[in-house]
Design a protein around this motif. Structure first.
Motif, PDB file in Angstrom:
ATOM      1  N   THR A  11       0.858  -1.170   0.000  1.00 27.06           N
ATOM      2  CA  THR A  11       0.000   0.000   0.000  1.00 27.06           C
ATOM      3  C   THR A  11       0.896   1.222   0.000  1.00 27.06           C
ATOM      4  OG1 THR A  11      -1.668  -1.197   1.264  1.00 27.06           O
ATOM      5  CG2 THR A  11      -1.821   1.204   1.253  1.00 27.06           C
ATOM      6  N   MET A  12       0.637   2.147  -0.915  1.00 23.00           N
ATOM      7  CA  MET A  12       1.401   3.385  -0.971  1.00 23.00           C
ATOM      8  C   MET A  12       0.476   4.499  -1.406  1.00 23.00           C
ATOM      9  SD  MET A  12       3.710   3.249  -4.489  1.00 23.00           S
ATOM     10  CE  MET A  12       4.473   1.685  -4.196  1.00 23.00           C
ATOM     11  N   PRO A  13       0.861   5.732  -1.127  1.00 23.71           N
ATOM     12  CA  PRO A  13       0.023   6.840  -1.564  1.00 23.71           C
ATOM     13  C   PRO A  13      -0.185   6.802  -3.079  1.00 23.71           C
ATOM     14  CG  PRO A  13       1.683   7.599  -0.018  1.00 23.71           C
ATOM     15  CD  PRO A  13       2.014   6.175  -0.349  1.00 23.71           C
ATOM     16  N   ARG A  14      -1.394   7.086  -3.487  1.00 21.82           N
ATOM     17  CA  ARG A  14      -1.765   7.000  -4.901  1.00 21.82           C
ATOM     18  C   ARG A  14      -0.902   7.907  -5.774  1.00 21.82           C
ATOM     19  NH1 ARG A  14      -7.625   6.950  -5.201  1.00 21.82           N
ATOM     20  NH2 ARG A  14      -7.255   4.742  -4.954  1.00 21.82           N
ATOM     21  N   ASP A  15      -0.609   9.132  -5.302  1.00 21.48           N
ATOM     22  CA  ASP A  15       0.175  10.049  -6.133  1.00 21.48           C
ATOM     23  C   ASP A  15       1.591   9.522  -6.373  1.00 21.48           C
ATOM     24  OD1 ASP A  15       0.747  10.517  -3.406  1.00 21.48           O
ATOM     25  OD2 ASP A  15       1.347  12.595  -3.784  1.00 21.48           O
ATOM     26  N   ILE A  16       2.164   8.862  -5.385  1.00 22.04           N
ATOM     27  CA  ILE A  16       3.500   8.277  -5.554  1.00 22.04           C
ATOM     28  C   ILE A  16       3.437   7.116  -6.536  1.00 22.04           C
ATOM     29  CG2 ILE A  16       5.345   7.000  -4.388  1.00 22.04           C
ATOM     30  CD1 ILE A  16       4.778   8.752  -1.921  1.00 22.04           C
ATOM     31  N   GLU A  18       1.256   6.602  -8.905  1.00 24.14           N
ATOM     32  CA  GLU A  18       0.998   7.089 -10.255  1.00 24.14           C
ATOM     33  C   GLU A  18       2.242   7.719 -10.871  1.00 24.14           C
ATOM     34  OE1 GLU A  18      -2.450   9.575  -9.826  1.00 24.14           O
ATOM     35  OE2 GLU A  18      -3.782   7.852  -9.542  1.00 24.14           O
TER      36      GLU A  18
END
Length: 90
Positions: A11-16, A18
């Protein structure tokens, strides 16, 4: 022969995610993330090495670091000033 691989869910932040996918392309995301994790592991090991050295010898003197950095900067400037053909390794 490459190392064996495994499939993992993270799980990682979506912006990272993308931004990484944009840089890596559709088929290179796993390799891009693997390389990033490998770099972080190298940095962690360097931090451990520095901590061990400081535990044994005391903290690093910032003035000594700057002095060494200046030596490398001068050496690099000297290399860049030489004609390209003179810098080749025989």
């Amino acid at each position: 022969m490459s190392e064996p691989t495994g499939k993992y869910s993270i799980t990682m932040p979506r912006d990272i995610a993308e931004a990484a996918r944009e840089r890596s392309g559709p088929s290179g995301f796993s390799a891009y993330v693997s390389a990033a994790v490998a770099r972080q592991l190298e940095r962690d090991k360097l931090d451990e090495l520095i901590a061990a050295g400081e535990a044994e010898n005391g903290p690093v003197d910032p003035a000594a670091v700057e002095e060494k950095r200046a030596v490398f900067t001068r050496a690099r400037a000297g290399q860049n000033a030489q004609p390209r053909q003179d810098r080749r390794i025989a």
